[in-house]
Design a protein around this motif. Structure first.
Motif, PDB file in Angstrom:
ATOM      1  N   SER A 156      -7.728  -6.225 -10.570  1.00 55.62           N
ATOM      2  CA  SER A 156      -8.768  -5.235 -10.833  1.00 55.62           C
ATOM      3  C   SER A 156     -10.123  -5.642 -10.265  1.00 55.62           C
ATOM      4  CB  SER A 156      -8.896  -5.020 -12.352  1.00 55.62           C
ATOM      5  OG  SER A 156      -9.108  -6.259 -13.015  1.00 55.62           O
ATOM      6  N   ARG A 157     -10.154  -6.674  -9.430  1.00 52.24           N
ATOM      7  CA  ARG A 157     -11.405  -7.138  -8.831  1.00 52.24           C
ATOM      8  C   ARG A 157     -11.234  -7.338  -7.326  1.00 52.24           C
ATOM      9  NH1 ARG A 157     -14.056 -11.373 -13.226  1.00 52.24           N
ATOM     10  NH2 ARG A 157     -13.824  -9.985 -15.049  1.00 52.24           N
ATOM     11  N   THR A 158     -12.327  -7.307  -6.611  1.00 52.97           N
ATOM     12  CA  THR A 158     -12.294  -7.467  -5.155  1.00 52.97           C
ATOM     13  C   THR A 158     -13.205  -8.603  -4.712  1.00 52.97           C
ATOM     14  OG1 THR A 158     -12.911  -6.413  -3.062  1.00 52.97           O
ATOM     15  CG2 THR A 158     -13.953  -5.552  -5.036  1.00 52.97           C
ATOM     16  N   ALA A 159     -12.714  -9.408  -3.811  1.00 51.25           N
ATOM     17  CA  ALA A 159     -13.459 -10.569  -3.324  1.00 51.25           C
ATOM     18  C   ALA A 159     -14.430 -10.216  -2.210  1.00 51.25           C
ATOM     19  CB  ALA A 159     -12.483 -11.640  -2.834  1.00 51.25           C
ATOM     20  N   SER A 160     -14.318  -9.009  -1.655  1.00 52.54           N
ATOM     21  CA  SER A 160     -15.115  -8.651  -0.481  1.00 52.54           C
ATOM     22  C   SER A 160     -16.263  -7.684  -0.764  1.00 52.54           C
ATOM     23  CB  SER A 160     -14.216  -8.016   0.589  1.00 52.54           C
ATOM     24  OG  SER A 160     -13.269  -8.952   1.062  1.00 52.54           O
ATOM     25  N   ILE A 161     -16.214  -7.021  -1.904  1.00 54.80           N
ATOM     26  CA  ILE A 161     -17.174  -5.950  -2.164  1.00 54.80           C
ATOM     27  C   ILE A 161     -17.851  -6.176  -3.512  1.00 54.80           C
ATOM     28  CG2 ILE A 161     -17.458  -3.455  -2.433  1.00 54.80           C
ATOM     29  CD1 ILE A 161     -14.894  -3.129  -0.784  1.00 54.80           C
ATOM     30  N   SER A 162     -19.139  -5.981  -3.555  1.00 52.84           N
ATOM     31  CA  SER A 162     -19.875  -6.124  -4.805  1.00 52.84           C
ATOM     32  C   SER A 162     -19.608  -4.934  -5.723  1.00 52.84           C
ATOM     33  CB  SER A 162     -21.375  -6.227  -4.542  1.00 52.84           C
ATOM     34  OG  SER A 162     -22.096  -6.197  -5.761  1.00 52.84           O
ATOM     35  N   PRO A 163     -19.379  -5.163  -7.017  1.00 54.76           N
ATOM     36  CA  PRO A 163     -19.251  -4.056  -7.963  1.00 54.76           C
ATOM     37  C   PRO A 163     -20.609  -3.494  -8.390  1.00 54.76           C
ATOM     38  CG  PRO A 163     -18.995  -6.127  -9.116  1.00 54.76           C
ATOM     39  CD  PRO A 163     -19.131  -6.479  -7.650  1.00 54.76           C
ATOM     40  N   ASP A 164     -21.663  -4.137  -7.924  1.00 56.36           N
ATOM     41  CA  ASP A 164     -23.021  -3.730  -8.282  1.00 56.36           C
ATOM     42  C   ASP A 164     -23.737  -3.219  -7.031  1.00 56.36           C
ATOM     43  OD1 ASP A 164     -25.628  -3.420  -9.113  1.00 56.36           O
ATOM     44  OD2 ASP A 164     -25.818  -5.432  -9.974  1.00 56.36           O
ATOM     45  N   VAL A 165     -23.988  -1.913  -6.982  1.00 54.90           N
ATOM     46  CA  VAL A 165     -24.612  -1.337  -5.788  1.00 54.90           C
ATOM     47  C   VAL A 165     -26.025  -1.863  -5.572  1.00 54.90           C
ATOM     48  CG1 VAL A 165     -23.242   0.764  -5.872  1.00 54.90           C
ATOM     49  CG2 VAL A 165     -25.412   0.664  -7.112  1.00 54.90           C
ATOM     50  N   ASN A 166     -26.618  -2.407  -6.613  1.00 56.61           N
ATOM     51  CA  ASN A 166     -27.975  -2.942  -6.490  1.00 56.61           C
ATOM     52  C   ASN A 166     -27.999  -4.405  -6.067  1.00 56.61           C
ATOM     53  OD1 ASN A 166     -29.331  -0.518  -7.383  1.00 56.61           O
ATOM     54  ND2 ASN A 166     -28.557  -0.985  -9.444  1.00 56.61           N
ATOM     55  N   ASP A 167     -26.812  -5.004  -5.957  1.00 52.85           N
ATOM     56  CA  ASP A 167     -26.726  -6.412  -5.564  1.00 52.85           C
ATOM     57  C   ASP A 167     -25.526  -6.598  -4.641  1.00 52.85           C
ATOM     58  OD1 ASP A 167     -26.801  -9.145  -5.286  1.00 52.85           O
ATOM     59  OD2 ASP A 167     -26.566  -9.590  -7.433  1.00 52.85           O
ATOM     60  N   PRO A 168     -25.693  -6.273  -3.369  1.00 58.02           N
ATOM     61  CA  PRO A 168     -24.559  -6.306  -2.427  1.00 58.02           C
ATOM     62  C   PRO A 168     -23.902  -7.669  -2.284  1.00 58.02           C
ATOM     63  CG  PRO A 168     -26.426  -5.125  -1.495  1.00 58.02           C
ATOM     64  CD  PRO A 168     -26.930  -5.778  -2.744  1.00 58.02           C
ATOM     65  N   GLY A 169     -24.625  -8.729  -2.575  1.00 60.77           N
ATOM     66  CA  GLY A 169     -24.050 -10.061  -2.418  1.00 60.77           C
ATOM     67  C   GLY A 169     -23.283 -10.553  -3.627  1.00 60.77           C
ATOM     68  N   PHE A 170     -23.323  -9.798  -4.728  1.00 63.10           N
ATOM     69  CA  PHE A 170     -22.661 -10.232  -5.955  1.00 63.10           C
ATOM     70  C   PHE A 170     -21.148 -10.056  -5.859  1.00 63.10           C
ATOM     71  CE2 PHE A 170     -20.980  -9.027 -10.203  1.00 63.10           C
ATOM     72  CZ  PHE A 170     -21.105 -10.276 -10.811  1.00 63.10           C
ATOM     73  N   ARG A 171     -20.394 -11.015  -6.412  1.00 58.12           N
ATOM     74  CA  ARG A 171     -18.937 -10.919  -6.514  1.00 58.12           C
ATOM     75  C   ARG A 171     -18.527 -11.254  -7.937  1.00 58.12           C
ATOM     76  NH1 ARG A 171     -20.200  -9.048  -2.437  1.00 58.12           N
ATOM     77  NH2 ARG A 171     -19.408  -9.401  -0.335  1.00 58.12           N
ATOM     78  N   ASN A 172     -17.567 -10.510  -8.489  1.00 55.38           N
ATOM     79  CA  ASN A 172     -17.098 -10.811  -9.838  1.00 55.38           C
ATOM     80  C   ASN A 172     -15.783 -11.582  -9.847  1.00 55.38           C
ATOM     81  OD1 ASN A 172     -15.376  -8.786  -9.055  1.00 55.38           O
ATOM     82  ND2 ASN A 172     -15.905  -7.361 -10.708  1.00 55.38           N
ATOM     83  N   THR A 173     -15.395 -12.088  -8.679  1.00 51.31           N
ATOM     84  CA  THR A 173     -14.272 -13.007  -8.572  1.00 51.31           C
ATOM     85  C   THR A 173     -14.472 -13.852  -7.323  1.00 51.31           C
ATOM     86  OG1 THR A 173     -11.840 -13.193  -8.631  1.00 51.31           O
ATOM     87  CG2 THR A 173     -12.775 -11.487  -7.199  1.00 51.31           C
ATOM     88  N   SER A 174     -13.560 -14.782  -7.105  1.00 52.83           N
ATOM     89  CA  SER A 174     -13.653 -15.666  -5.935  1.00 52.83           C
ATOM     90  C   SER A 174     -12.276 -15.885  -5.350  1.00 52.83           C
ATOM     91  CB  SER A 174     -14.244 -17.025  -6.338  1.00 52.83           C
ATOM     92  OG  SER A 174     -13.342 -17.729  -7.190  1.00 52.83           O
ATOM     93  N   PHE A 175     -12.241 -16.388  -4.148  1.00 49.28           N
ATOM     94  CA  PHE A 175     -10.969 -16.683  -3.501  1.00 49.28           C
ATOM     95  C   PHE A 175     -10.147 -17.643  -4.361  1.00 49.28           C
ATOM     96  CE2 PHE A 175      -8.098 -18.969  -0.722  1.00 49.28           C
ATOM     97  CZ  PHE A 175      -7.630 -18.009   0.152  1.00 49.28           C
ATOM     98  N   ASP A 176     -10.784 -18.686  -4.867  1.00 49.57           N
ATOM     99  CA  ASP A 176     -10.052 -19.679  -5.654  1.00 49.57           C
ATOM    100  C   ASP A 176      -9.542 -19.113  -6.971  1.00 49.57           C
ATOM    101  OD1 ASP A 176     -10.209 -21.697  -3.787  1.00 49.57           O
ATOM    102  OD2 ASP A 176     -12.054 -22.550  -4.609  1.00 49.57           O
ATOM    103  N   GLN A 177     -10.326 -18.241  -7.617  1.00 53.97           N
ATOM    104  CA  GLN A 177      -9.847 -17.623  -8.849  1.00 53.97           C
ATOM    105  C   GLN A 177      -8.642 -16.733  -8.566  1.00 53.97           C
ATOM    106  OE1 GLN A 177     -12.465 -14.814 -10.787  1.00 53.97           O
ATOM    107  NE2 GLN A 177     -11.448 -15.035 -12.759  1.00 53.97           N
ATOM    108  N   LEU A 178      -8.717 -15.949  -7.511  1.00 54.89           N
ATOM    109  CA  LEU A 178      -7.585 -15.109  -7.133  1.00 54.89           C
ATOM    110  C   LEU A 178      -6.372 -15.951  -6.778  1.00 54.89           C
ATOM    111  CD1 LEU A 178      -9.574 -12.563  -4.966  1.00 54.89           C
ATOM    112  CD2 LEU A 178      -8.303 -11.996  -7.062  1.00 54.89           C
ATOM    113  N   ARG A 179      -6.604 -17.003  -6.056  1.00 53.05           N
ATOM    114  CA  ARG A 179      -5.510 -17.904  -5.670  1.00 53.05           C
ATOM    115  C   ARG A 179      -4.790 -18.440  -6.903  1.00 53.05           C
ATOM    116  NH1 ARG A 179      -7.425 -23.671  -3.379  1.00 53.05           N
ATOM    117  NH2 ARG A 179      -5.521 -24.886  -3.671  1.00 53.05           N
ATOM    118  N   GLU A 180      -5.532 -18.866  -7.927  1.00 55.99           N
ATOM    119  CA  GLU A 180      -4.912 -19.382  -9.148  1.00 55.99           C
ATOM    120  C   GLU A 180      -4.147 -18.285  -9.869  1.00 55.99           C
ATOM    121  OE1 GLU A 180      -4.621 -22.431 -10.341  1.00 55.99           O
ATOM    122  OE2 GLU A 180      -5.619 -23.205  -8.535  1.00 55.99           O
ATOM    123  N   ASN A 181      -4.722 -17.089  -9.919  1.00 53.93           N
ATOM    124  CA  ASN A 181      -4.044 -15.957 -10.548  1.00 53.93           C
ATOM    125  C   ASN A 181      -2.716 -15.666  -9.877  1.00 53.93           C
ATOM    126  OD1 ASN A 181      -5.800 -13.654 -12.414  1.00 53.93           O
ATOM    127  ND2 ASN A 181      -6.844 -15.493 -11.738  1.00 53.93           N
TER     128      ASN A 181
END
Length: 361
Positions: A156-181
């Motif tokens: 339910s999360r994306t590593a490439s796109i910010s979920p916050d339109v006011n903060d384009p650089g923000f990410r709510n997950t990371s490659f390593d977190q996804l990798r562990e999942n």
């Protein structure tokens, strides 16, 4: 990529032999079929979660206040009879491969229900139930092998796109977190008896790369591998994934993993998906798959494309030499899969440049 032996060489040989002869049929939508059962909160909880907590977890962590209805993956544990019946319906309709009920069985997605501790069990049992159903189908039709696809959904999360339109650089997950999942989920799918792993409904290629990396880590640790299928999602008429790639760019980004197949599913109906499947068919070294929706959703979020309409469109895909695997996604039912199976029966499969699974290893 390290060359490792197959974990299930006999199953791989059967899959390879079948792919050489004909187009293989994947099952249809799990969620659509679950909705038909009109399940309530008590169904999702079952006996194990009836009192508001997981009765098998040490300490019985409190779950009060957190509804579980809608967590379809949990039905693998609370209503396995429903999941097994859906698998059986698709197998009876002509499916050669059934997908496990594990689309959201990652810690990231299960966190919405406070059930992260169930991830390995959800994946293991999802694969085990599908395995039992396939084995039962094979027992009555020994000349037609059936295969379990262990599903790894997009989370339910994306590593490439910010979920916050006011903060384009923000990410709510990371490659390593996804990798562990993905690693935890893949371990469970393999333990449960999956024949193939599929990273599917990919809207973010970076998420997919994390999944593929995790899968390779699991294979290395086990000293053997399973075939891997990859299926992306073209999100709209722009012809791109959510993270902005065309089908061709998507393929170039994941081809290094030497997948058994590359394909597309969800978001679009078959007619709209055709040019993108044709692109993959032209460039892919391995096999090509497509399991589109039953058209586009109507104003009530329902899918209106009939089995006959969908089968007619996908038959043209097959006759044009585009397919090795075909099935259905959102809105499809056993009736759709039966019509599709009948439509592609006898149509020669696409011949890929790398025509053996040994070359995909």
């Amino acid at each position: 990529m390290t060359i490792l032996p197959w974990l299930h060489p006999d199953r791989v040989a059967a899959l390879e032999a079948t792919l050489a002869r004909r187009i293989l049929v994947i099952d249809g939508a799990m969620g659509t079929m679950i909705q038909r059962h009109q399940l309530e909160e008590t169904d999702y909880r079952g006996e194990r979660f009836a009192d508001g907590f997981d009765s098998r977890q040490a300490g019985g962590a409190d779950r009060q206040g957190h509804d579980l209805k809608g967590n379809n993956d949990l039905l693998t544990l609370s209503r396995p009879d429903v999941i097994a019946a859906i698998h059986a319906e698709y197998l009876d309709a002509g499916a050669d491969l059934v997908e496990t009920n594990t689309f959201n069985a990652t810690a990231i997605s299960q966190a919405d229900y406070h059930l992260q501790h169930l991830v390995h069990e959800l994946n293991r049992e999802g694969a085990r139930i599908a395995r039992e159903c396939c084995d039962a189908a094979e027992a009555s039709t020994p000349d037609k092998p059936r295969f379990v696809i262990g599903v790894l959904g997009p989370t339910s999360r994306t590593a490439s796109i910010s979920p916050d339109v006011n903060d384009p650089g923000f990410r709510n997950t990371s490659f390593d977190q996804l990798r562990e999942n993905y690693r935890e989920a893949a371990e469970g799918l393999i333990d449960g008896g999956a024949d193939v792993l599929m990273v599917e409904t990919i809207f973010d290629t970076l998420n997919a790369k994390a999944a593929l990396f995790a899968i390779e880590e699991v294979f290395e640790a086990r000293g053997g591998r399973l075939p891997v299928m990859i299926s992306g999602t073209i999100t709209d008429a722009s012809g791109r994934t959510l993270s902005g790639q065309t089908a061709e760019a998507f393929y170039a980004s994941v081809a290094h993993g030497k997948p058994l197949s590359i394909g597309l599913n969800c978001a679009l109906g078959a007619k709209d998906l055709r040019p993108h499947v044709e692109t993959l068919s032209r460039i892919a070294e391995g096999y090509v798959s497509a399991h589109p929706n039953a058209g586009l959703p109507n104003a009530f979020a329902e899918y209106d494309e009939t089995p006959e309409e969908m089968a007619t469109t996908l038959k043209e895909f097959a006759e044009s030499g585009l397919l090795n695997f075909v099935g259905g996604c959102c809105g499809t039912t056993p009736d759709h899969i039966r019509a599709i199976a009948e439509a592609v029966a006898g149509v020669a499969p696409r011949k890929p440049p790398s025509a053996t699974l040994a070359e995909a290893a």
